[in-house]
Design a protein around this motif. Structure first.
Motif, short mmCIF file in Angstrom:
data_model
loop_
_atom_site.label_atom_id
_atom_site.label_comp_id
_atom_site.label_asym_id
_atom_site.label_seq_id
_atom_site.Cartn_x
_atom_site.Cartn_y
_atom_site.Cartn_z
N LEU A 119 0.85 -1.19 0.00
CA LEU A 119 0.00 0.00 0.00
C LEU A 119 0.88 1.23 0.00
O LEU A 119 1.26 1.76 1.04
N LEU A 120 1.22 1.68 -1.20
CA LEU A 120 2.12 2.80 -1.40
C LEU A 120 1.46 4.10 -0.95
O LEU A 120 0.44 4.51 -1.49
N ASN A 121 2.05 4.73 0.05
CA ASN A 121 1.56 6.01 0.58
C ASN A 121 0.10 5.92 1.01
O ASN A 121 -0.62 6.92 1.00
N MET A 122 -0.33 4.73 1.38
CA MET A 122 -1.73 4.46 1.74
C MET A 122 -2.70 4.86 0.63
O MET A 122 -3.89 5.01 0.86
N ASN A 123 -2.16 5.02 -0.60
CA ASN A 123 -2.97 5.41 -1.76
C ASN A 123 -3.66 6.76 -1.55
O ASN A 123 -4.71 7.04 -2.13
N LEU A 124 -3.05 7.62 -0.74
CA LEU A 124 -3.72 8.86 -0.33
C LEU A 124 -3.23 10.07 -1.11
O LEU A 124 -2.08 10.13 -1.55
N GLN A 125 -4.14 11.01 -1.25
CA GLN A 125 -3.83 12.34 -1.79
C GLN A 125 -4.34 13.38 -0.81
O GLN A 125 -5.46 13.25 -0.28
N THR A 126 -3.53 14.40 -0.56
CA THR A 126 -3.91 15.46 0.36
C THR A 126 -4.29 16.70 -0.44
O THR A 126 -3.47 17.26 -1.16
N LEU A 127 -5.53 17.11 -0.30
CA LEU A 127 -6.04 18.30 -0.96
C LEU A 127 -5.99 19.48 -0.01
O LEU A 127 -6.49 19.41 1.11
N ASP A 128 -5.35 20.56 -0.44
CA ASP A 128 -5.38 21.82 0.31
C ASP A 128 -6.28 22.79 -0.44
O ASP A 128 -5.99 23.16 -1.58
N ILE A 129 -7.37 23.19 0.21
CA ILE A 129 -8.37 24.05 -0.42
C ILE A 129 -8.44 25.35 0.36
O ILE A 129 -8.66 25.35 1.57
N THR A 130 -8.23 26.45 -0.34
CA THR A 130 -8.26 27.78 0.28
C THR A 130 -9.13 28.71 -0.54
O THR A 130 -9.04 28.74 -1.78
N SER A 131 -9.98 29.47 0.14
CA SER A 131 -10.87 30.40 -0.57
C SER A 131 -10.82 31.78 0.08
O SER A 131 -10.50 31.92 1.26
N ASP A 132 -11.12 32.77 -0.75
CA ASP A 132 -11.40 34.10 -0.22
C ASP A 132 -12.85 34.42 -0.57
O ASP A 132 -13.64 33.50 -0.80
N ALA A 133 -13.18 35.67 -0.67
CA ALA A 133 -14.58 36.02 -0.93
C ALA A 133 -15.01 35.69 -2.35
O ALA A 133 -16.20 35.51 -2.62
N LYS A 134 -14.04 35.58 -3.30
CA LYS A 134 -14.42 35.44 -4.70
C LYS A 134 -13.83 34.22 -5.40
O LYS A 134 -14.30 33.84 -6.48
#
Length: 513
Positions: free
Chosen positions: A171-186
């Protein structure tokens, strides 16, 4: 002798009519609308039974099931045990070119991260290999079936979540992906790690006015759109304005993930690869194992006590399943860390009987190891149900008496210190870090927790008011166990034990003779 002592103790538990639920717990259960018949509980102070309620009935133990997996793992596999990953080839290296396939062989390595894979591939480069003229062969065949995740129905509505991950031996890297989601007002910005070859992320998320803490209300499982070799991860749903969150997901096909991660790393290291990745069949894996091959690079996990600590402190289902399946597939090796058991090898355990040398699934072999260990330690395993050893299951079952028997036997184990330090500490760490902060149990009780729909459980060790260690097991199986009700009962029992003390011995009258 130990078996006879536990048997007599369990007889006492079964007949302990005087040791029903403590009055404060019984009253709280009535207030919560949970019948006492839905609460399994055992509290032992040494050989004294303080509480015994539905002790012999089997309950869903949720993640306290991990205690069976981790304690038996420590005792059978031992503290030197380490999972192992290898890069091998049956080809030859000449002029910087590997002429032949590169085989990535899985060995239940719970620490096989993207960084670990990078270090392995760096070793190939230091050996002078710059081009691979062959394929990447993924050998997951240590466990049978090799892909228990394939076709498995989702446990709940979040199959992409890490806690739902079903491991395989590679299980390579636990088959995981890390999403970083950032928003402002628009606008919304999204990035994803690790970097995978020809994988892009595209956001179709709609901004909404919502509390950032409730961002999951608008989350949807990402979709993948394939265009030739290009793969796009498409995010849909909604996301709050002025919010920043990270989400770890398991959604990609495992072969595709491994190939794209390999290509990205190998290219970054200046390597060339024109082949493809494919999974070895059982027959191909046997042929590879029997052929003369060269070990090019290896990686071993942390030692088993360290893995057990992460498993119990954080209630990590993937690690628990990995240890469980290792019991039926591997044995410790002082040099290598571990090596496979023969397919039909008898399974011996300290002080226990030998299992019949017949082929069976890895899951069944692992279950047999645990059952044999329990019997060897005087614990009757009748009625227990094993599915994966993690407690993330609707069908796993154990009785409070059986759990208490495990905890009593663990106290006598050579590896009792390693087991004890793996348990969450009340009000301090792990899944107990926010619980019982105002109780005398804070900083003293070491307790494994468990919780799924309609199930709450705790099991571990709680010092009483005199500092004497007590074994405490509580299992609540009821439709009203959620919303903090079952947790209140479990924490209430721990608190009650921490405030309870054994009556002082009456001093003998002085002799008048």
């Amino acid at each position: 002798m130990r078996r006879l002592l536990l048997a007599s103790l369990f007889a006492a538990i079964g007949t302990a009519a005087h040791a029903a639920l403590p009055e404060p717990i019984a009253r709280l259960a009535a207030e919560k609308g949970i019948p006492e018949s839905a609460i399994g509980a055992v509290v032992l102070r040494g050989d004294q039974v303080l509480v015994s309620n539905e002790a012999t009935r089997t309950f869903n133990p949720a993640s306290t099931m991990k205690l069976f997996t981790t304690m038996v793992g420590l005792d059978v596999l031992g503290p030197q045990f380490r999972g192992r990953t290898e890069l091998r080839t049956t080809g030859e290296v000449a002029g910087g070119v590997l002429h032949g396939d590169l085989v990535l062989r899985g060995g239940a390595d719970g620490d096989f991260t993207a960084d670990a894979f990078t270090h392995m591939l760096e070793k190939l480069r230091t050996r002078g290999i710059r081009r691979i003229e062959g394929n990447l062969v993924l050998d997951r065949q240590l466990w049978q079936p090799a892909r228990a995740d394939a076709g498995a129905p989702p446990f709940d509505e979040s199959p992409e979540a890490y806690y739902n991950l079903i491991p395989d031996a590679l299980l390579l890297n636990m088959n995981l992906q890390t999403l970083d989601i950032t928003s402002d007002a628009k606008s919304i910005k999204v990035s994803v790690l690790p970097e995978l070859d020809n994988v892009r992320v595209r956001s179709e998320l709609m901004l909404v006015d919502r509390d950032c803490a409730k961002w999951e209300d608008g989350w949807k499982i990402p979709e993948y759109v394939r265009n030739g070799s290009q793969l796009s991860m498409v995010l849909k749903g909604t996301f709050p304005r002025n919010c920043s969150k990270a989400n770890v997901i398991n959604v990609m096909d495992r072969t595709d993930y491994a190939e794209r991660l390999f290509r990205a790393i190998w290219e970054r290291l200046g390597g060339q690869f024109s082949g493809q990745a494919f999974e070895a069949s059982a027959e191909q894996a046997r042929a590879l194992n029997s052929a003369a091959s060269t070990l090019l690079a290896e990686h071993v996990s942390r030692s088993l006590p360290e893995m057990v600590r992460d498993t119990n402190k954080l209630s990590d289902n993937g690690l628990a399943r990995t240890i469980f399946l290792s019991l039926g597939s591997l044995q410790a090796d002082p040099v290598l860390g571990s090596r496979p058991l023969p397919d039909t090898a008898p399974m011996e355990i300290p002080g226990g009987a030998e299992a019949a040398p017949v082929p069976m699934s890895t899951n069944a072999r692992s279950e047999m190891v645990i059952r044999n260990w329990l019997r060897a330690h005087g614990v009757d395993d009748a009625g227990m149900v094993f599915e994966n050893g993690s407690g993330l299951s609707r069908i796993e079952r154990a009785s409070p008496e059986q759990m208490a028997g495990l905890l009593k036997a663990a106290q006598k184990s050579l590896w009792a210190p390693e087991f004890l330090t793996s348990l969450p500490i009340a009000a301090i760490d792990g899944t107990m870090r926010r619980r019982l902060k105002e109780s005398p149990a804070a900083m003293h009780a070491r307790v494994k927790t468990g919780s799924i729909k309609n199930v709450v459980a705790v099991a571990g060790y709680v010092p009483d008011a005199n500092g004497q260690q007590c074994v405490v097991v509580v299992m609540v199986n009821h439709e009203r166990a959620g919303n903090g009700n079952g947790r209140a009962l479990a924490d209430g029992m721990i608190d009650w034990v921490s405030r309870n003390s054994a009556p002082e011995a009456v001093p003998a009258m002085p002799s008048t003779h």
